[in-house]
Design an enzyme around this catalytic site. Sequence first.
Site, PDB file in Angstrom:
ATOM      1  N   GLU A   1      41.464  -2.213  17.970  1.00 29.01           N
ATOM      2  CA  GLU A   1      40.576  -1.372  18.683  1.00 29.01           C
ATOM      3  C   GLU A   1      40.004  -2.545  19.546  1.00 29.01           C
ATOM      4  OE1 GLU A   1      38.610   1.002  15.946  1.00 29.01           O
ATOM      5  OE2 GLU A   1      37.121  -0.477  15.687  1.00 29.01           O
TER       6      GLU A   1
ATOM      7  N   ARG B   1      37.017  -6.211  24.630  1.00 29.40           N
ATOM      8  CA  ARG B   1      36.729  -7.355  25.666  1.00 29.40           C
ATOM      9  C   ARG B   1      38.009  -8.064  26.150  1.00 29.40           C
ATOM     10  NH1 ARG B   1      34.003 -11.694  27.040  1.00 29.40           N
ATOM     11  NH2 ARG B   1      32.208 -10.452  26.813  1.00 29.40           N
TER      12      ARG B   1
ATOM     13  N   ARG C   1      24.241 -10.216  29.657  1.00 22.43           N
ATOM     14  CA  ARG C   1      24.890 -11.172  28.500  1.00 22.43           C
ATOM     15  C   ARG C   1      24.304 -12.478  28.422  1.00 22.43           C
ATOM     16  NH1 ARG C   1      29.634 -12.384  28.223  1.00 22.43           N
ATOM     17  NH2 ARG C   1      29.972 -11.769  25.871  1.00 22.43           N
TER      18      ARG C   1
ATOM     19  N   TYR D   1      22.407 -13.141  25.075  1.00 19.95           N
ATOM     20  CA  TYR D   1      23.451 -13.694  23.894  1.00 19.95           C
ATOM     21  C   TYR D   1      23.601 -15.259  24.462  1.00 19.95           C
ATOM     22  CZ  TYR D   1      25.344  -9.032  23.501  1.00 19.95           C
ATOM     23  OH  TYR D   1      25.766  -7.685  23.516  1.00 19.95           O
TER      24      TYR D   1
ATOM     25  N   CYS E   1      11.775  -9.864  37.163  1.00 22.25           N
ATOM     26  CA  CYS E   1      10.507 -10.267  37.033  1.00 22.25           C
ATOM     27  C   CYS E   1      10.477 -10.610  35.550  1.00 22.25           C
ATOM     28  CB  CYS E   1       9.367  -9.518  37.110  1.00 22.25           C
ATOM     29  SG  CYS E   1       9.321  -9.296  39.004  1.00 22.25           S
ATOM     30  N   GLU E   2      11.290 -11.728  34.832  1.00 18.38           N
ATOM     31  CA  GLU E   2      11.473 -11.898  33.704  1.00 18.38           C
ATOM     32  C   GLU E   2      11.859 -13.335  33.718  1.00 18.38           C
ATOM     33  OE1 GLU E   2      11.945 -10.166  30.363  1.00 18.38           O
ATOM     34  OE2 GLU E   2      11.265  -8.051  31.325  1.00 18.38           O
TER      35      GLU E   2
HETATM   36  N1  LLP Z   1      35.312  -1.867  17.551  1.00 18.27           N
HETATM   37  C1  LLP Z   1      34.117  -1.556  17.077  1.00 18.27           C
HETATM   38  C2  LLP Z   1      33.741  -0.560  15.866  1.00 18.27           C
HETATM   39  C3  LLP Z   1      33.018  -2.204  17.799  1.00 18.27           C
HETATM   40  O1  LLP Z   1      31.847  -1.897  17.392  1.00 18.27           O
HETATM   41  C4  LLP Z   1      33.363  -3.070  18.955  1.00 18.27           C
HETATM   42  C5  LLP Z   1      32.468  -3.750  19.460  1.00 18.27           C
HETATM   43  C6  LLP Z   1      34.745  -3.120  19.281  1.00 18.27           C
HETATM   44  C7  LLP Z   1      35.631  -2.430  18.554  1.00 18.27           C
HETATM   45  C8  LLP Z   1      35.398  -3.878  20.244  1.00 18.27           C
HETATM   46  O2  LLP Z   1      34.966  -5.263  20.409  1.00 18.27           O
HETATM   47  P1  LLP Z   1      35.564  -6.212  21.193  1.00 18.27           P
HETATM   48  O3  LLP Z   1      37.095  -6.254  21.431  1.00 18.27           O
HETATM   49  O4  LLP Z   1      35.138  -5.887  22.873  1.00 18.27           O
HETATM   50  O5  LLP Z   1      35.076  -7.405  20.904  1.00 18.27           O
HETATM   51  N2  LLP Z   1      27.951  -6.578  24.065  1.00 18.27           N
HETATM   52  C9  LLP Z   1      28.754  -7.634  23.127  1.00 18.27           C
HETATM   53  C10 LLP Z   1      29.754  -7.101  22.546  1.00 18.27           C
HETATM   54  C11 LLP Z   1      29.205  -6.178  21.605  1.00 18.27           C
HETATM   55  C12 LLP Z   1      30.464  -5.451  20.774  1.00 18.27           C
HETATM   56  C13 LLP Z   1      30.227  -4.315  20.246  1.00 18.27           C
HETATM   57  N3  LLP Z   1      31.251  -3.689  19.494  1.00 18.27           N
HETATM   58  C14 LLP Z   1      29.205  -8.623  24.145  1.00 18.27           C
HETATM   59  O6  LLP Z   1      28.658  -8.459  25.495  1.00 18.27           O
HETATM   60  O7  LLP Z   1      29.583  -9.666  23.879  1.00 18.27           O
END
Ligand code: LLP
Length: 852
Positions: free
Chosen positions: A733, A736, A772, A776, A803-804
């Site tokens: 799944e 990104r 981001r 992060y 304003c941060e």
């Molecule tokens: N499956 C589950 C259960 C998840 O919680 C997530 C992401 C994904 C799949 C997909 O993950 P990906 O392939 O996108 O890495 N906001 C953060 C990333 C948070 C991901 C949350 N869960 C960022 O901008 O790096």
Amino acid sequence: MKFGGTSVASLPRWQNIRELVASRRTEGARVLVVVSALSGITDALKQLCRHADRAERNEAAKAIVQRHYELLEHMQLALPGTLNERLGDLVRLADDSGSLGELAWQAQVQAHGELMSSALGAAFLSHSGVTTQWLDARECLSAVALPNQNERTRLLSAMVEAKPDPALNARLAALGEVFITQGFIARESQGRTVLLGRGGSDTSAAYFGALLKAQRVEIWTDVAGMFTANPRQVPGARLLQRLDYEEAQEIASTGAKVLHPRCLSPLREPRVPLLIKDTNRPELEGTVIGPEVRAHAPSVKAISARKGITLVSMESVGMWQQVGFLADVFAHFKQHGLSVDLIGSAETNVTVSLDPTENLLDSDAIAALASDLAKVCRVKVIAPCAAITLVGRGMRSLLHTLSGVLAEFGQLRVHMISQSSNNLNLTFVVDEEVVDLLLPHLHDLLIGAGALRTDDSALFGPSWQALYGSGEVPDVAAAWWHEAERDRLLQIAAEATPRYVYHLPTVRHQARELKSLAAVDRLHYAVKANTHPAILAALAEEGFGFECVSPGELKFVLAHVPESAPLLFTPNFAPREDYAWALTTRATVSLDALYPLEHWGELFRGREIVLRVDLGRGLGHHEKVRTGGSGSKFGLPVDQLDDFLHLADAHGVTVRGLHAHLGSGILDDTHWGEVYAQLASLAERIGSVSFIDIGGGLGVPSHPGEARLDIAALDRVLREVKAAYPHYQLWMEPGRYLVADAGVLLAKVTQQKGKGALRYLGLDTGMNSLIRPALYDAWHEIVNLTRLHEPATALYQIVGPICESGDVLGSDRRLPEAAEGDVMLIAQAGAYGKVMSSPYNMRDEAEEIILE
Ligand code: LLP
């Protein structure tokens, strides 16, 4: 210009030297060439010295003379008088080993390697049109007597004090324009020939550079310079184009072999720059080591590793408080001729490291030391260890960028940490066996964390692989489509900013890449990364299912994708009614705690569910995106599995799928294979499982030079584990990976401000559109689209209007000088960009535009 053994061993190499010398002459420089012995000759001379038998020595001398004759013949040169004399001397020395004293004789014999090669070179260069004077280095370099030297070090590992000598300069100026002399040799006060020891020829070149206060010293070798790591261990290591003396010295001392650390100190005071160049690729820029202090942000410059380190840990037997105790302990090291490198001390323990390059570390020496030390303390010898060192000016101010790197050490046995008092290095001593695998990983992490600031193209050149590897390293920039679409993007920005723009062909490209994974039975798009309907539609067309984490996402997806698309509902700490509603849809529902079955068991009666487990560790680009381990709220701990299965049983619930997702932004292709194997072995215990969902988290590199996930390698890994457990379906799944590169954020320059040493460049949007970087420390490439190909001469802090203080999109970015209204592009904003934006400060939301 200094040339080493292989660079002087053949006719083509000498023709090359001739070209290089001639090119320096056309620049108007006078040239002094310093040469080593022909490759293999120094070893042959050492071997000659070891023969006790005169006949054998004569044989050896003859073979050495013959090597020089052969090269002369290739060069089609008659035997020059200077060389003839040297060859004759060598034959005589071999015949009579008695009259000089053993060590002085050895020095005299070995000096002949350079004496002969330089004589040969002088003849060749003069003959080929570059009139060259032969210079005896011993006339210029006088060895100094040091208090700690014995006869051996005085003769075979001598030091020279080289201060600028205008008289020598004038003398040479009167003699000619091009000179050739010997590396490795000098003369001591009694007139005897001495050797300079290891790194001798480079050191000679540095001594001459200092004596003559040369414009520069050029070390010509077989590689373009110093790299951010040993390229043999880390092919992605980047060429270091500019270093100051201290950094270069530190890198050389902590492992880099290209330059001996000794040869920098003579150049420091007279401020003579040293240039490292590749003889075979003179067009490459090389490394310049010089006094110039550049206005650049502090950065880790290199990561190096030294193997063969021995640690000696000394535990108190109640004497540490006594004055002079440490002096007594260290006296034993001195007595055994062992030089200590790193020191760590505590109330009752002192641990030191011994470096094999500075010590003759045979087991006898260590055993003798240990038995002496045992008289005053409890001794433990820990070996073999390796010292991993991060080098960079201002290391202490970089600590905050190193959290990800430090986390890697968390899994290892770290025996010692040492931070140098000159603030240039941070060293970790670990078990030797872990180093080869660890180093490339740490190098990637340093780049990823922005600690090794490879985006500063003035300092960091191409990777070793790009320069010398068989194929080009896939460059991140190559994946970017914005260059080709520049005109359209500028037009879109002219209409309004801030705007997100998504490039659907890139989404499809990424989707097809993942579809090529033969072992994967089903792919779900994690819609939380980007919910734009056009993206959902494109991925549905590619045959993807969809993973949703809230009723909101689920409803949206149901409204935008065909009924045939499989759906997953994977919430965390969701309220009862979310599950109740999701169970009315066609989505497969996942649970990751005991609570729902304990308290709302009837809701799930007769259902098939997915169980998300916590495999005890998290991974990902930042601590906040790691979703495993006791510090994270996700997943059922494996030790509660039996309880869960009892509850499921009690409510007639079937565990049909097992799921784990350890975090986001993972670039290690072996990771998902491990997850599959672990889940499969749990599935064997459960019995009812028919599919295994190994999560998402597939990363895309953000920094130039960072390696992409190797999809072919991932394919191999997954096929292998699937072959071991073929009876489960394999699901993934990703979020990104599909959309990050496909999206950019466009903004316009509003204002500029200089403050202290920093220059701020303001944009019309910031953390409200893209959080981001603030959340992060994520690194997004930022490009001035209006001035795409103008030289990057300014160093900016790119900020928004919020304003941060955290409203910074990029720090220390080298970009063209910008003006109000310029269109700036923030790359890789397709994932977790718009979906995480907020109305904070009531600034306008960024619109979203689709490029087909
Ligand atoms: N499956 C589950 C259960 C998840 O919680 C997530 C992401 C994904 C799949 C997909 O993950 P990906 O392939 O996108 O890495 N906001 C953060 C990333 C948070 C991901 C949350 N869960 C960022 O901008 O790096």
